[in-house]
Design an enzyme around this catalytic site. Structure first.
Site, PDB file in Angstrom:
ATOM      1  N   GLN A   1       0.844  -1.244  -0.195  1.00  0.00           N
ATOM      2  CA  GLN A   1      -0.063   0.063   0.082  1.00  0.00           C
ATOM      3  C   GLN A   1       0.837   1.514   0.004  1.00  0.00           C
ATOM      4  O   GLN A   1       0.479   2.388  -0.062  1.00  0.00           O
ATOM      5  CB  GLN A   1      -0.926   0.027   1.291  1.00  0.00           C
ATOM      6  CG  GLN A   1      -1.722  -1.202   1.312  1.00  0.00           C
ATOM      7  CD  GLN A   1      -2.545  -1.078   2.678  1.00  0.00           C
ATOM      8  OE1 GLN A   1      -2.584  -2.023   3.319  1.00  0.00           O
ATOM      9  NE2 GLN A   1      -3.301  -0.145   3.071  1.00  0.00           N
TER      10      GLN A   1
ATOM     11  N   PHE B   1      -5.856  -4.102   3.367  1.00  0.00           N
ATOM     12  CA  PHE B   1      -6.630  -3.963   4.559  1.00  0.00           C
ATOM     13  C   PHE B   1      -5.735  -3.250   5.786  1.00  0.00           C
ATOM     14  O   PHE B   1      -6.224  -3.422   6.818  1.00  0.00           O
ATOM     15  CB  PHE B   1      -7.525  -5.239   5.179  1.00  0.00           C
ATOM     16  CG  PHE B   1      -8.021  -6.019   4.149  1.00  0.00           C
ATOM     17  CD1 PHE B   1      -9.301  -5.532   3.673  1.00  0.00           C
ATOM     18  CD2 PHE B   1      -7.782  -7.182   3.372  1.00  0.00           C
ATOM     19  CE1 PHE B   1      -9.773  -5.871   2.674  1.00  0.00           C
ATOM     20  CE2 PHE B   1      -8.320  -7.754   2.635  1.00  0.00           C
ATOM     21  CZ  PHE B   1      -9.764  -7.195   1.875  1.00  0.00           C
TER      22      PHE B   1
ATOM     23  N   GLU C   1       0.393  -1.715   4.723  1.00  0.00           N
ATOM     24  CA  GLU C   1       0.882  -0.237   4.722  1.00  0.00           C
ATOM     25  C   GLU C   1       2.321  -0.061   5.254  1.00  0.00           C
ATOM     26  O   GLU C   1       3.047   0.458   4.572  1.00  0.00           O
ATOM     27  CB  GLU C   1       0.145   0.541   5.479  1.00  0.00           C
ATOM     28  CG  GLU C   1       0.298   1.772   5.620  1.00  0.00           C
ATOM     29  CD  GLU C   1      -0.754   2.882   6.665  1.00  0.00           C
ATOM     30  OE1 GLU C   1      -1.712   2.334   6.789  1.00  0.00           O
ATOM     31  OE2 GLU C   1      -0.364   3.911   6.878  1.00  0.00           O
TER      32      GLU C   1
ATOM     33  N   ARG D   1      -6.123   7.946  16.422  1.00  0.00           N
ATOM     34  CA  ARG D   1      -7.382   7.461  15.824  1.00  0.00           C
ATOM     35  C   ARG D   1      -8.476   7.297  16.901  1.00  0.00           C
ATOM     36  O   ARG D   1      -9.666   7.384  16.958  1.00  0.00           O
ATOM     37  CB  ARG D   1      -7.455   6.885  14.622  1.00  0.00           C
ATOM     38  CG  ARG D   1      -8.392   7.025  13.555  1.00  0.00           C
ATOM     39  CD  ARG D   1      -8.347   6.282  12.363  1.00  0.00           C
ATOM     40  NE  ARG D   1      -7.680   7.143  11.291  1.00  0.00           N
ATOM     41  CZ  ARG D   1      -8.404   8.246  10.713  1.00  0.00           C
ATOM     42  NH1 ARG D   1      -9.676   8.367  10.936  1.00  0.00           N
ATOM     43  NH2 ARG D   1      -8.060   8.952   9.792  1.00  0.00           N
TER      44      ARG D   1
ATOM     45  N   ARG E   1      -7.942  -1.814   8.527  1.00  0.00           N
ATOM     46  CA  ARG E   1      -9.158  -1.036   8.221  1.00  0.00           C
ATOM     47  C   ARG E   1      -9.911  -0.371   9.477  1.00  0.00           C
ATOM     48  O   ARG E   1     -10.275  -1.004  10.228  1.00  0.00           O
ATOM     49  CB  ARG E   1     -10.180  -2.027   7.690  1.00  0.00           C
ATOM     50  CG  ARG E   1     -11.096  -1.441   6.636  1.00  0.00           C
ATOM     51  CD  ARG E   1     -11.774  -2.528   5.825  1.00  0.00           C
ATOM     52  NE  ARG E   1     -12.551  -1.975   4.755  1.00  0.00           N
ATOM     53  CZ  ARG E   1     -13.162  -2.728   3.699  1.00  0.00           C
ATOM     54  NH1 ARG E   1     -12.963  -4.102   3.893  1.00  0.00           N
ATOM     55  NH2 ARG E   1     -13.655  -2.029   2.835  1.00  0.00           N
TER      56      ARG E   1
ATOM     57  N   GLU F   1     -13.038   2.503   4.777  1.00  0.00           N
ATOM     58  CA  GLU F   1     -13.146   2.163   6.046  1.00  0.00           C
ATOM     59  C   GLU F   1     -14.454   2.373   7.018  1.00  0.00           C
ATOM     60  O   GLU F   1     -14.654   1.469   7.915  1.00  0.00           O
ATOM     61  CB  GLU F   1     -11.864   2.663   6.937  1.00  0.00           C
ATOM     62  CG  GLU F   1     -10.478   2.441   6.710  1.00  0.00           C
ATOM     63  CD  GLU F   1      -9.386   3.225   7.258  1.00  0.00           C
ATOM     64  OE1 GLU F   1      -9.376   4.611   6.587  1.00  0.00           O
ATOM     65  OE2 GLU F   1      -8.688   2.801   8.096  1.00  0.00           O
TER      66      GLU F   1
HETATM   67  N1  MTE Z   1     -11.134  -2.932  -0.035  1.00  0.00           N
HETATM   68  C1  MTE Z   1     -10.494  -4.142  -0.620  1.00  0.00           C
HETATM   69  N2  MTE Z   1     -11.284  -4.957  -1.722  1.00  0.00           N
HETATM   70  N3  MTE Z   1      -9.255  -4.538  -0.343  1.00  0.00           N
HETATM   71  C2  MTE Z   1      -8.492  -3.953   0.728  1.00  0.00           C
HETATM   72  O1  MTE Z   1      -7.453  -4.295   0.941  1.00  0.00           O
HETATM   73  N4  MTE Z   1      -8.476  -1.937   2.146  1.00  0.00           N
HETATM   74  C3  MTE Z   1      -9.379  -1.010   2.936  1.00  0.00           C
HETATM   75  C4  MTE Z   1     -10.260  -0.364   2.298  1.00  0.00           C
HETATM   76  N5  MTE Z   1     -11.193  -1.443   1.298  1.00  0.00           N
HETATM   77  C5  MTE Z   1      -9.142  -2.890   1.181  1.00  0.00           C
HETATM   78  C6  MTE Z   1     -10.271  -2.368   0.624  1.00  0.00           C
HETATM   79  C7  MTE Z   1      -8.554  -0.093   3.801  1.00  0.00           C
HETATM   80  S1  MTE Z   1      -7.868  -0.392   5.071  1.00  0.00           S
HETATM   81  C8  MTE Z   1      -8.374   1.225   3.254  1.00  0.00           C
HETATM   82  S2  MTE Z   1      -7.625   2.564   4.123  1.00  0.00           S
HETATM   83  C9  MTE Z   1      -9.009   1.605   1.844  1.00  0.00           C
HETATM   84  O2  MTE Z   1      -9.623   0.568   1.195  1.00  0.00           O
HETATM   85  C10 MTE Z   1      -7.985   2.327   1.143  1.00  0.00           C
HETATM   86  O3  MTE Z   1      -8.343   2.509  -0.040  1.00  0.00           O
HETATM   87  P1  MTE Z   1      -9.047   3.938  -0.505  1.00  0.00           P
HETATM   88  O4  MTE Z   1      -8.203   5.200   0.282  1.00  0.00           O
HETATM   89  O5  MTE Z   1      -8.755   4.081  -1.838  1.00  0.00           O
HETATM   90  O6  MTE Z   1     -10.300   3.767  -0.050  1.00  0.00           O
HETATM   91  N1  HPA Z   2      -4.860   5.977   8.808  1.00  0.00           N
HETATM   92  C1  HPA Z   2      -4.071   4.898   8.187  1.00  0.00           C
HETATM   93  N2  HPA Z   2      -2.929   4.880   8.016  1.00  0.00           N
HETATM   94  C2  HPA Z   2      -2.102   5.932   8.465  1.00  0.00           C
HETATM   95  C3  HPA Z   2      -2.768   7.157   9.334  1.00  0.00           C
HETATM   96  C4  HPA Z   2      -4.241   6.954   9.354  1.00  0.00           C
HETATM   97  O1  HPA Z   2      -4.779   7.954   9.802  1.00  0.00           O
HETATM   98  N3  HPA Z   2      -2.008   7.768   9.886  1.00  0.00           N
HETATM   99  C5  HPA Z   2      -0.675   7.399   9.479  1.00  0.00           C
HETATM  100  N4  HPA Z   2      -0.893   6.227   8.607  1.00  0.00           N
HETATM  101 MO1  MOS Z   3      -6.295   1.420   6.022  1.00  0.00          MO
HETATM  102  S1  MOS Z   3      -6.171   0.732   7.931  1.00  0.00           S
HETATM  103  O1  MOS Z   3      -5.888   3.119   6.396  1.00  0.00           O
HETATM  104  O2  MOS Z   3      -4.928   0.734   5.158  1.00  0.00           O
END
Ligand code: MTE
Ligand code: HPA
Ligand code: MOS
Length: 764
Positions: free
Chosen positions: A204, A235, A239, A317, A349, A725
């Site tokens: 990520q 998920f 990260e 958070r 997430r 999330e």
């Molecule tokens: N959806 C799918 N299919 N797979 C994933 O790994 N990660 C989640 C969410 N939805 C995830 C998911 C998490 S933890 C986050 S922070 C967001 O997707 C990140 O993507 P976005 O910022 O584009 O929504």
């Molecule tokens: N969310 C997810 N990842 C992060 C954040 C947050 O708020 N801050 C730093 N890494």
């Molecule tokens: Mo989502 S836990 O912020 O990768």
């Protein structure tokens, strides 16, 4: 889908760009790429004990096994043995202190993956044991933290509690969660000329893989290129944890001079990579006869595991989401992350937001039981922005009380609350052992990274002289549909069909210095960056068309794959490709970068006050469960969900996110249980011992609605809102329904059948 939705551009309910490829198996993940000649495969030797000093590692037997090429440890690292994302004190290999069962001790490289795994199993470690700390309680006693206590205070909590007509204290525990992405952690590193290293990583955060690989290699960032076309799920688990896997592959590739593929087995992935933080809560509340909470003192203690990782952000958070949608006038919240000898917990997430929000759910339910009131009445009595209540969170940011009220009203209406309440009461009165229950949840989730500097994004757009478009940005694709959403933004700008836009892999060589795709901000940040890049090019193209037609550039219209003078359908028209060709002939650049940074966010870490979130996403849910009171087994029978996505960029993708988040949240709260033995070893290391929700755990009735026509009061990209999330928190309604069904608010998480049964026993 809703027939009124546009068929293309921003707002269209288009399927995921890789949907067909995902289902046919044509989508290429890192492990699907053909091995280059000479590729080596890596396997880690992991510690079997949680704490100690590594005294010796016996590798002789393993070294002579077939196919084994090298066994590397901390002494072989050219740069630093340090993979810490936030601080620089997190060794990749134990040297010599072992901090958790699962910590890497060495890396075996062999010509096949099987040979590497066999040899890794043949390495014997001698570790002089030290006393491990394996629980939050013990770490609190010892006062050992990875994140020291932080306090948010408003008014006089102790005084308000003392003066209140009623008081209640309680303790709650919530477990962690394994990400269980289908694609385990993987990286493929290929050494190049002049110290170059190319890493294909399931990450990520490509920029962080780049930085940590450079630290381990001892080179500048410009030598390392990291790319990611897609992940098979992240998920939050990819990260920071992808970085050390990528760095280990890079270091092995440097030492051996050969490409190295490192793919963790499910077992290694589960023991060696971080999870959602478990939490322990201790609180005292003061309240009146109506359930109005007047004062609250609470401790939220997260289990950080052995190192900091991103626990600082998770604690932030959690503490900023601990009152969720409720107003508590006098309050003192303390949050910290303790240090234990378990795997270092990480983003998952919601990033501590779901754990924070559990505090208020616990308070609301126990207060409701104490007063004999419905939990929903107590919640509504305390809503932020409700008549007589403040709309300001304890740290000074305001929420939109009208939207809290609205999502709750819609979920309440959709679920036919009153009719089903009566029906459930009749069922429960007539059945000897089964109990049904209803529970709700209302959420406000802050959107923005807690760290200000992460709220930035870049994009790189090229238009070629045939009018085809190449899109690249700093966001990564993990299944959430980010790539199609950003492509939709670009088609909207250029007025072209989606098939004109090539979606490409994320690369540190194309967009540098990026933030992780996390905090649900992927489309907010990269959407604006791509918009800005595309607009720069569109403005230049409009200039060329305007000159040709002798009109003002503002009068040039981009629509229907064409470019028009003044209005669509007029007789002055060029195909988009023809105009691109003309720009080339006129020597006009058709390539641009775009940049975006989130405005209006600030935080004072001393006062613990500020405006850390650009805006909030709101949602509400009602769940119904049925419980077998003889066994504690339960199912969720129905869920009604309402989620605010603003003006959704892609309602089909957003619906998928809401469904997935809800079910993943249900897993966390009801069936997924991480279990460590007395020796500190994780014993739930695969799908046979760790139960994630299956297709039959999805509620048979799941009504899901995107909130329509609600105001979006800040300037997000096309007035959309983040969705990744927030809806995970909606699953809290299932926990609340279980408590309703069994008639007690005293239920720790995950609410497995065993815990439900114990709660029933405790009550009777
Ligand atoms: N959806 C799918 N299919 N797979 C994933 O790994 N990660 C989640 C969410 N939805 C995830 C998911 C998490 S933890 C986050 S922070 C967001 O997707 C990140 O993507 P976005 O910022 O584009 O929504
Ligand atoms: N969310 C997810 N990842 C992060 C954040 C947050 O708020 N801050 C730093 N890494
Ligand atoms: Mo989502 S836990 O912020 O990768």
């Amino acid at each position: 889908m809703d027939g009124s939705l546009p068929r293309k551009g921003a707002g269209a309910a288009l399927r995921h760009d890789s949907a067909l490829k995902h289902t046919t198996g044509e989508a290429r993940y890192a492990d699907d790429l053909p091995d280059a000649p000479g590729t080596l495969h890596g396997a880690f030797v992991l510690s079997a004990i949680p704490h100690g000093t590594l005294t010796s590692l016996h590798t002789d037997a393993a070294r002579t096994m077939p196919g084994v090429v090298a066994i590397l440890g901390p002494r072989d690292i050219p740069g630093k043995n340090d993979i810490g994302p936030a601080t620089k004190q997190e060794p990749l290999f134990a040297d010599p202190v072992v901090e958790f069962a699962g910590m890497p001790l060495a890396l075996v490289l062999a010509t096949t993956r099987d040979a590497a795994l066999r040899a890794a199993a043949a390495v014997k470690a001698e570790i002089a044991p030290l006393e491990p700390v394996l629980s939050i309680e013990r770490a609190l006693e010892l006062g050992q933290n990875v994140v020291p206590p932080q306090v948010i205070r408003r008014g006089d909590a102790a005084g308000a509690i003392a003066r209140a007509p009623h008081r209640l204290s309680a303790e709650l525990r919530a477990g962690g969660q394994e990400h269980f992405y289908l694609e385990s952690q993987i990286a493929l590193a290929t050494p190049g000329e002049d110290g170059e290293m190319t890493i294909i990583s399931s990450t990520q955060h490509p920029s962080e893989v780049q930085h940590i690989a450079a630290r381990v290699l001892g080179c500048d960032y410009n030598r390392v290129t990291v790319t990611c076309r897609r992940m098979g799920g992240g998920f939050g688990g990819k990260e920071s944890n992808a970085s050390w896997v990528g760095a280990a592959a890079a270091f092995a590739a440097r030492v051996t001079g050969r490409p190295v593929k490192l793919r963790l087995s499910r077992r290694a992935d589960m023991v060696a990579t971080g999870k959602r933080h478990p939490f322990l809560y201790r609180w005292t509340a003061g309240f009146d006869d109506t359930g109005r909470i007047l004062g609250l003192e609470a401790l939220l203690a997260a289990d950080g595991g052995w190192s900091l990782d991103m626990s600082g952000g998770v604690v932030f958070r959690a503490i900023t989401h601990a009152v969720n949608c409720c107003d508590v006038p006098d309050i003192a919240l303390t949050a910290q992350a303790v240090k234990t000898n378990t795997v270092s917990n990480t983003a998952f997430r919601g990033f501590g937001g779901p754990q924070g929000a559990l505090l208020m759910e616990d308070v609301v339910h126990r207060v409701a039981v104490a007063l004999g009131l419905p939990a929903e009445a107590v919640r509504a009595r305390n809503f932020l922005g409700a008549p007589g209540n403040s709309d300001e969170l304890p740290y000074g940011q305001k929420v939109e009380g009208d939207l809290i009220e609205r999502v709750w009203a819609e979920a309440h209406r959709d679920c036919e609350w009153d009719r089903r309440r009566a029906e459930i009461a009749a069922f429960n009165a007539s059945h000897p052992t089964l109990r049904r229950g209803l529970g709700s949840m209302v959420l406000a989730f802050g959107i923005s990274f807690g760290l200000r500097h992460l709220n930035q994004a870049g994009a790189l757009v090229h238009v070629y002289s045939d009018g085809s478009i190449r899109l690249n940005h700093g966001g990564t694709e993990m299944g959430q549909g980010l790539f199609i959403k950003i492509a939709q933004v670009v088609t909207e700008v250029f007025g072209v069909e989606l098939d004109r836009v090539a979606i490409t892999a994320t690369s540190t060589a194309e967009v540098p210095n990026t933030a992780p795709t996390a905090a649900s901000t992927g489309s907010d940040l990269n959407g604006w960056a791509a918009y800005n890049a595309a607009m720069t090019i569109r403005d230049r193209m409009a200039e060329v068309a305007a000159q040709k037609w002798g009109i003002a550039p503002e009068a040039v219209v981009f629509a229907d794959n064409r470019v028009w003078a003044e209005r669509v359908g007029g007789n002055k028209v060029l195909d988009f490709g023809e105009l691109a060709k003309l720009c080339f002939l006129e020597r006009v650049s058709l390539s641009a970068t775009g940049f975006y940074k989130t405005p209006d966010i600030h935080w004072d870490p001393v006062a613990m006050k500020g405006h850390p979130f650009f805006y909030f996403s709101y949602g509400a849910a009602v769940a119904e469960v049925i419980v077998d009171t003889l066994t504690g087994e339960h199912r969720c029978l129905r869920a009604d969900l309402v989620q605010d996505c603003g003006r959704s960029l892609n309602p089909a993708v957003d619906r998928g996110q809401i469904e997935g988040a809800f079910v993943q949240g249900m897993g966390w709260l009801t069936c997924e249980e991480l279990w460590w033995d007395a020796q500190g070893r994780l014993r739930t290391v695969g799908p046979s011992t760790y139960k994630i929700p299956g297709s039959r755990d999805v509620p048979p009735v799941m009504n899901l609605r995107l909130l329509e026509g609600a105001p979006v009061r800040v300037e997000t990209i096309f007035r959309s809102k983040a969705v990744g999330e927030p809806p995970l928190l909606l699953a809290t309604s299932v926990w609340n329904a279980l408590k309703d069904a069994i008639g007690t608010a005293d239920l720790d998480l995950p609410a497995t059948p065993e815990r439900v049964l114990m709660a029933i026993r405790r009550k009777s």
